[in-house]
Design a protein around this motif. Sequence first.
Motif, PDB file in Angstrom:
ATOM      1  N   GLN A 125       5.439  14.343 -11.622  1.00 39.82           N
ATOM      2  CA  GLN A 125       4.526  14.614 -10.813  1.00 39.82           C
ATOM      3  C   GLN A 125       3.385  13.414 -11.265  1.00 39.82           C
ATOM      4  N   ASP A 155       1.401   9.716 -11.127  1.00 42.23           N
ATOM      5  CA  ASP A 155       1.068   8.671 -10.020  1.00 42.23           C
ATOM      6  C   ASP A 155       2.071   7.442 -10.200  1.00 42.23           C
ATOM      7  N   CYS A 156       2.595   6.980  -9.183  1.00 37.62           N
ATOM      8  CA  CYS A 156       3.377   5.629  -9.382  1.00 37.62           C
ATOM      9  C   CYS A 156       2.690   4.560  -9.486  1.00 37.62           C
ATOM     10  N   CYS A 157       1.353   4.491  -9.266  1.00 35.57           N
ATOM     11  CA  CYS A 157       0.248   3.519  -9.395  1.00 35.57           C
ATOM     12  C   CYS A 157       0.468   2.758  -8.053  1.00 35.57           C
ATOM     13  N   GLY A 158      -0.016   1.500  -8.083  1.00 35.40           N
ATOM     14  CA  GLY A 158      -0.179   0.693  -6.790  1.00 35.40           C
ATOM     15  C   GLY A 158       0.449  -0.788  -7.039  1.00 35.40           C
ATOM     16  N   ASP A 164       0.822  -1.339   0.002  1.00 34.92           N
ATOM     17  CA  ASP A 164      -0.011   0.084  -0.010  1.00 34.92           C
ATOM     18  C   ASP A 164       0.873   1.153   0.087  1.00 34.92           C
ATOM     19  N   TRP A 165       1.990   1.201   0.397  1.00 35.10           N
ATOM     20  CA  TRP A 165       2.847   2.408   0.531  1.00 35.10           C
ATOM     21  C   TRP A 165       3.188   2.951  -0.795  1.00 35.10           C
ATOM     22  N   TYR A 166       2.889   2.241  -1.956  1.00 37.11           N
ATOM     23  CA  TYR A 166       3.120   2.653  -3.069  1.00 37.11           C
ATOM     24  C   TYR A 166       1.942   3.776  -3.497  1.00 37.11           C
ATOM     25  N   THR A 167       0.907   3.456  -3.097  1.00 37.88           N
ATOM     26  CA  THR A 167      -0.277   4.323  -3.373  1.00 37.88           C
ATOM     27  C   THR A 167       0.035   5.827  -2.987  1.00 37.88           C
ATOM     28  N   GLY A 168      -0.335   6.587  -3.823  1.00 34.94           N
ATOM     29  CA  GLY A 168      -0.283   7.941  -3.543  1.00 34.94           C
ATOM     30  C   GLY A 168       1.171   8.456  -3.646  1.00 34.94           C
ATOM     31  N   LYS A 169       2.117   7.676  -4.059  1.00 31.21           N
ATOM     32  CA  LYS A 169       3.375   8.372  -4.569  1.00 31.21           C
ATOM     33  C   LYS A 169       3.349   8.962  -5.792  1.00 31.21           C
ATOM     34  N   LYS A 170       4.204   9.795  -6.002  1.00 34.29           N
ATOM     35  CA  LYS A 170       4.360  10.564  -7.383  1.00 34.29           C
ATOM     36  C   LYS A 170       5.943  10.875  -7.508  1.00 34.29           C
TER      37      LYS A 170
END
Length: 128
Positions: A34, A36-39, A23-29
Amino acid sequence: MGEPRRWIALAWLVLSGDADAHDWYTGKKDPVTQADCCGSKDCHAIDRRDVRETKDGYYVKLPRPAYMNEPQEPEWFIPRERALASADDRYHLCEHLMTFYRTIIPHMKFEAYQRYAWRCFFVPKGTS
């Protein structure tokens, strides 16, 4: 009375298990684009031996061919300013499959092909 609580606790443990492990991938850019890295479907840990660090950035050996049905490109170069801090002591790569089109000159037709591209790259904390 104690039996239902055990079943509820067991169900909670089973359902919350490994599903949200990344989950730590979510919200990362990406710090530059800028984007989104995705999930967890697009992001995964990679072997430390597949990363070569230089003063300008990182060379990452591709986990698979960049082009489907074509020879594998040796490495991606990831500039240092685009690297993010990892949540653990491992390297992680977020990649996605993109569709491109090329023309076949004798027939003047378009042919679709797919290529992997990286979105985000995470380095262990303390990596220079």
